[in-house]
Design a protein around this motif. Structure first.
Motif, mmCIF file in Angstrom:
data_model
loop_
_atom_site.group_PDB
_atom_site.id
_atom_site.type_symbol
_atom_site.label_atom_id
_atom_site.label_comp_id
_atom_site.label_asym_id
_atom_site.label_seq_id
_atom_site.Cartn_x
_atom_site.Cartn_y
_atom_site.Cartn_z
ATOM 1 N N PRO A 164 0.793 -1.233 0.000
ATOM 2 C CA PRO A 164 0.000 0.000 0.000
ATOM 3 C C PRO A 164 0.826 1.284 0.000
ATOM 4 C CG PRO A 164 -1.051 -1.603 1.407
ATOM 5 C CD PRO A 164 0.260 -2.199 0.982
ATOM 6 N N SER A 165 1.926 1.320 0.747
ATOM 7 C CA SER A 165 2.723 2.546 0.785
ATOM 8 C C SER A 165 3.426 2.795 -0.551
ATOM 9 C CB SER A 165 3.753 2.489 1.917
ATOM 10 O OG SER A 165 4.643 1.393 1.756
ATOM 11 N N TYR A 166 3.795 1.723 -1.276
ATOM 12 C CA TYR A 166 4.379 1.885 -2.610
ATOM 13 C C TYR A 166 3.349 2.496 -3.568
ATOM 14 C CZ TYR A 166 8.604 -0.972 -1.808
ATOM 15 O OH TYR A 166 9.805 -1.463 -1.370
ATOM 16 N N VAL A 167 2.091 2.068 -3.408
ATOM 17 C CA VAL A 167 1.032 2.640 -4.235
ATOM 18 C C VAL A 167 0.830 4.105 -3.865
ATOM 19 C CG1 VAL A 167 -1.368 2.445 -4.956
ATOM 20 C CG2 VAL A 167 -0.119 0.386 -4.299
ATOM 21 N N TRP A 168 0.824 4.388 -2.557
ATOM 22 C CA TRP A 168 0.441 5.718 -2.089
ATOM 23 C C TRP A 168 1.394 6.800 -2.571
ATOM 24 C CZ3 TRP A 168 1.568 9.192 2.298
ATOM 25 C CH2 TRP A 168 0.541 10.135 2.514
ATOM 26 N N ILE A 169 2.694 6.496 -2.620
ATOM 27 C CA ILE A 169 3.612 7.546 -3.085
ATOM 28 C C ILE A 169 3.284 7.932 -4.523
ATOM 29 C CG2 ILE A 169 5.451 5.957 -3.801
ATOM 30 C CD1 ILE A 169 7.452 8.120 -2.933
ATOM 31 N N THR A 170 2.889 6.981 -5.359
ATOM 32 C CA THR A 170 2.514 7.343 -6.732
ATOM 33 C C THR A 170 1.221 8.146 -6.740
ATOM 34 O OG1 THR A 170 1.165 5.387 -7.280
ATOM 35 C CG2 THR A 170 3.551 5.183 -7.521
ATOM 36 N N GLN A 171 0.347 7.875 -5.763
ATOM 37 C CA GLN A 171 -0.918 8.597 -5.692
ATOM 38 C C GLN A 171 -0.731 10.027 -5.187
ATOM 39 O OE1 GLN A 171 -2.599 5.404 -3.358
ATOM 40 N NE2 GLN A 171 -3.852 4.686 -5.082
ATOM 41 N N LEU A 172 0.367 10.279 -4.483
ATOM 42 C CA LEU A 172 0.704 11.649 -4.098
ATOM 43 C C LEU A 172 1.097 12.497 -5.311
ATOM 44 C CD1 LEU A 172 2.801 11.060 -0.845
ATOM 45 C CD2 LEU A 172 0.479 11.975 -0.996
ATOM 46 N N PHE A 173 1.452 11.832 -6.405
ATOM 47 C CA PHE A 173 1.823 12.547 -7.628
ATOM 48 C C PHE A 173 0.606 12.899 -8.482
ATOM 49 C CE2 PHE A 173 5.805 9.664 -7.373
ATOM 50 C CZ PHE A 173 6.389 10.498 -6.433
ATOM 51 N N ALA A 174 -0.576 12.472 -8.079
ATOM 52 C CA ALA A 174 -1.787 12.693 -8.873
ATOM 53 C C ALA A 174 -2.033 14.185 -9.087
ATOM 54 C CB ALA A 174 -2.984 12.055 -8.188
ATOM 55 N N GLY A 175 -2.574 14.495 -10.260
ATOM 56 C CA GLY A 175 -2.885 15.872 -10.613
ATOM 57 C C GLY A 175 -1.858 16.500 -11.533
ATOM 58 N N ARG B 198 2.576 2.296 -13.440
ATOM 59 C CA ARG B 198 1.893 3.127 -14.425
ATOM 60 C C ARG B 198 0.534 3.554 -13.892
ATOM 61 N NH1 ARG B 198 3.358 -0.290 -20.010
ATOM 62 N NH2 ARG B 198 5.620 0.143 -19.929
ATOM 63 N N ASN B 199 0.490 4.775 -13.384
ATOM 64 C CA ASN B 199 -0.795 5.317 -12.941
ATOM 65 C C ASN B 199 -1.639 5.685 -14.153
ATOM 66 O OD1 ASN B 199 1.123 5.770 -10.570
ATOM 67 N ND2 ASN B 199 -0.870 6.240 -9.673
ATOM 68 N N LEU B 200 -2.937 5.567 -14.000
ATOM 69 C CA LEU B 200 -3.848 5.908 -15.075
ATOM 70 C C LEU B 200 -3.832 7.419 -15.304
ATOM 71 C CD1 LEU B 200 -6.859 3.637 -14.062
ATOM 72 C CD2 LEU B 200 -5.057 3.143 -15.730
ATOM 73 N N VAL B 201 -3.999 7.817 -16.538
ATOM 74 C CA VAL B 201 -3.984 9.231 -16.922
ATOM 75 C C VAL B 201 -5.374 9.606 -17.437
ATOM 76 C CG1 VAL B 201 -2.969 10.960 -18.451
ATOM 77 C CG2 VAL B 201 -1.526 9.153 -17.478
ATOM 78 N N ARG B 202 -5.885 10.703 -16.905
ATOM 79 C CA ARG B 202 -7.181 11.216 -17.361
ATOM 80 C C ARG B 202 -7.038 12.702 -17.662
ATOM 81 N NH1 ARG B 202 -10.264 9.500 -13.476
ATOM 82 N NH2 ARG B 202 -10.209 11.424 -12.231
ATOM 83 N N ASP B 203 -7.461 13.108 -18.847
ATOM 84 C CA ASP B 203 -7.348 14.506 -19.268
ATOM 85 C C ASP B 203 -5.908 15.008 -19.145
ATOM 86 O OD1 ASP B 203 -10.118 14.591 -19.740
ATOM 87 O OD2 ASP B 203 -10.526 15.156 -17.662
ATOM 88 N N GLY B 204 -4.963 14.118 -19.456
ATOM 89 C CA GLY B 204 -3.563 14.487 -19.476
ATOM 90 C C GLY B 204 -2.882 14.518 -18.125
ATOM 91 N N ARG B 205 -3.608 14.130 -17.056
ATOM 92 C CA ARG B 205 -3.026 14.186 -15.713
ATOM 93 C C ARG B 205 -3.088 12.828 -15.030
ATOM 94 N NH1 ARG B 205 -2.067 19.393 -14.221
ATOM 95 N NH2 ARG B 205 -3.038 20.997 -15.550
ATOM 96 N N LEU B 206 -2.086 12.570 -14.216
ATOM 97 C CA LEU B 206 -2.035 11.318 -13.466
ATOM 98 C C LEU B 206 -3.169 11.262 -12.448
ATOM 99 C CD1 LEU B 206 1.802 11.438 -12.879
ATOM 100 C CD2 LEU B 206 0.645 9.669 -14.223
ATOM 101 N N THR B 207 -3.708 10.056 -12.265
ATOM 102 C CA THR B 207 -4.749 9.827 -11.271
ATOM 103 C C THR B 207 -4.223 8.853 -10.213
ATOM 104 O OG1 THR B 207 -5.755 7.855 -12.283
ATOM 105 C CG2 THR B 207 -6.422 10.029 -13.154
ATOM 106 N N THR B 208 -5.078 8.533 -9.263
ATOM 107 C CA THR B 208 -4.695 7.565 -8.228
ATOM 108 C C THR B 208 -4.919 6.130 -8.688
ATOM 109 O OG1 THR B 208 -6.888 7.738 -7.211
ATOM 110 C CG2 THR B 208 -5.149 9.179 -6.356
ATOM 111 N N GLY B 209 -5.517 5.933 -9.850
ATOM 112 C CA GLY B 209 -5.675 4.586 -10.392
ATOM 113 C C GLY B 209 -4.372 4.063 -10.964
ATOM 114 N N VAL B 210 -4.253 2.732 -11.037
ATOM 115 C CA VAL B 210 -3.021 2.088 -11.493
ATOM 116 C C VAL B 210 -3.359 1.031 -12.531
ATOM 117 C CG1 VAL B 210 -0.978 0.779 -10.805
ATOM 118 C CG2 VAL B 210 -1.957 2.469 -9.240
ATOM 119 N N GLN B 211 -2.582 0.980 -13.594
ATOM 120 C CA GLN B 211 -2.795 -0.032 -14.625
ATOM 121 C C GLN B 211 -2.610 -1.431 -14.051
ATOM 122 O OE1 GLN B 211 -0.741 0.427 -18.357
ATOM 123 N NE2 GLN B 211 -0.933 2.658 -18.327
ATOM 124 N N GLY B 212 -3.446 -2.349 -14.513
ATOM 125 C CA GLY B 212 -3.337 -3.740 -14.095
ATOM 126 C C GLY B 212 -2.389 -4.516 -14.985
#
Length: 422
Positions: A174-185, A271-285
């Motif tokens: 979870p913490s490995y995921v969370w650092i990428t989610q801090l990059f969202a936006g 690889r976080n999912l990208v929406r409208d050109g910006r990173l989101t908190t979702g992650v590719q499977g």
């Protein structure tokens, strides 16, 4: 440690039995073999490791006169190709420069984040900054400290668990995921630019430098390992197709990998999912796991899945399985449990950088296929582990997080191993 004679014998056996397509191609008629490129950096390689690597290159490189598919080499990044961690370095730079954007809801950033952690982050960072705008983390040490406590310690500042629930411990953290989610936006290119700025700062800092982030002391330098830069370059010259497979966010690795001659088409990271050109908190499977909230990362068994899917084009549930020798890396290198599965999959050589990580070192010291190479860290190496690695009882992490004995491919249990290469 293997004797040179034993290594050579093992190499010959593997070339005949386990070399797959490459071995068969070597036996066919073709142009006379040319001289293989050689490793130039000698300092830092333990014992005869450099000679073992050179023999592997000579056996499996295109300099043998073989034709057809190029052998694949796969490297972890953090603490394998470079000293220290580029995710940590980028997060530190962003916190010191007010580049982390306030989420609308901390709880929504990560499916495993606890209510206690969300409440602590909300209290520490406040709600006066509009969602999607930068938090003033360069001056607000309370906010910065809470973010680092949750990420690094997986606890709130007052000691409560930051993550809870169920996850496959061989596929994600979870913490490995969370650092990428801090990059969202941010856009992927913007994140790469931040990583490039952190790179410049960390390469300029003297070895051993610490930086203060909030009130935390944090590693303040990174170095490319010259030995690995030389190895990667030599492998490429010998016809290997070389990839970086990292548990850091892929836009971060893009800022660093050109320093060892790797382009973006040869990088596989989170690889976080990208929406409208910006990173989101979702992650590719990966494989048969669809796009998720981070249930699958380039982590442990997930690295195998991503290698199979992205490099060897194996799709669906089969991507989680070990493939035939012709569809596996010839060589792989890593430093931790995060790498043990894909490093073990390699058919011609496995390089383990010794950071005293149990499951990787148990397999490396057991050396069941006589193809493992163990090397101390090239900068600030770890001291010898005084007690034995508990391979026979608690060496392998299970999907539910419990520890169990480590088994060889034939089902036998690996005995406890002493740390002898340090």
């Amino acid at each position: 440690m293997l004797t040179k004679r034993r290594w050579l014998a093992a190499g010959a056996a593997l070339a005949v039995v386990g070399g797959g397509v490459a071995a068969a191609q070597t036996a066919t008629a073709g142009p006379a073999p040319r001289q293989c490129p050689t490793l130039h950096v000698t300092k830092g390689w333990y014992g005869d490791n450099r000679a073992k690597l050179q023999k592997m290159i000579d056996e499996r490189g295109s300099c043998t006169g073989s034709h057809g598919a190029r052998p694949v080499a796969t490297f972890d990044w953090d603490n394998t190709v470079v000293k220290n961690d580029i995710s940590d370095a980028t997060l530190a730079w962003m916190l010191r420069h007010d580049k982390v954007l306030r989420p609308a809801s901390w709880k929504a950033t990560n499916k495993w984040l606890t209510d206690d952690a969300a409440a602590a982050l909300t209290k520490a960072c406040g709600t006066s900054v509009p969602a999607g705008h930068p938090l003033p983390t360069s001056t607000d040490t309370g906010c910065t400290d809470e973010i680092l406590d949750v990420y690094n310690d997986e606890k709130t500042s007052d000691g409560k668990p930051a993550f809870a629930g169920e996850w496959n411990h061989r596929r994600t953290v979870p913490s490995y995921v969370w650092i990428t989610q801090l990059f969202a936006g941010h856009s992927p290119d913007t994140l790469t630019s931040y990583a490039a700025k952190a790179r410049k700062q960390n390469l300029a800092a003297p070895i051993g430098t610490e930086q203060t982030v909030g009130t935390h002391k944090w590693a303040g330098y990174i170095r490319y390992y010259e030995q690995q830069r030389d190895l990667i370059g030599t492998l490429k010259k010998a016809g290997f197709d070389v990839y970086i497979v990292s548990a850091s966010a892929e836009p971060l690795v893009r800022a660093w990998a050109p320093g060892v001659g790797i382009d973006r088409d040869h990088i596989v990271g989170i690889r976080n999912l990208v929406r409208d050109g910006r990173l989101t908190t979702g992650v590719q499977g990966c494989g048969d796991v669809k796009d998720t909230n981070g249930e699958v990362l380039t982590y442990m068994d997930g690295k195998r899945c991503w290698i199979n899917q992205e490099i060897f084009h194996v799709k669906g549930a089969k991507a989680w399985q070990q493939q035939d020798p012709a569809h596996r890396p010839a060589f792989a290198a890593g430093d931790a449990e995060t790498d043990v599965t894909f490093v073990g999959d390699a058919t011609a050589g496995h390089l383990a950088i010794n950071r005293n990580k149990t499951e990787l070192m148990c397999r490396a010291y057991d050396n069941s296929d006589h193809r493992w190479i163990i090397n101390p860290m090239f900068i600030e190496p770890k001291k010898r582990k005084t007690d034995a690695y508990p391979c026979s009882t608690a060496g392998s992490v299970q999907p539910d997080g419990t520890l169990a004995p480590i088994h060889r491919p034939d089902g036998s249990v690996i005995p406890d191993q002493q740390d002898t290469v340090y």
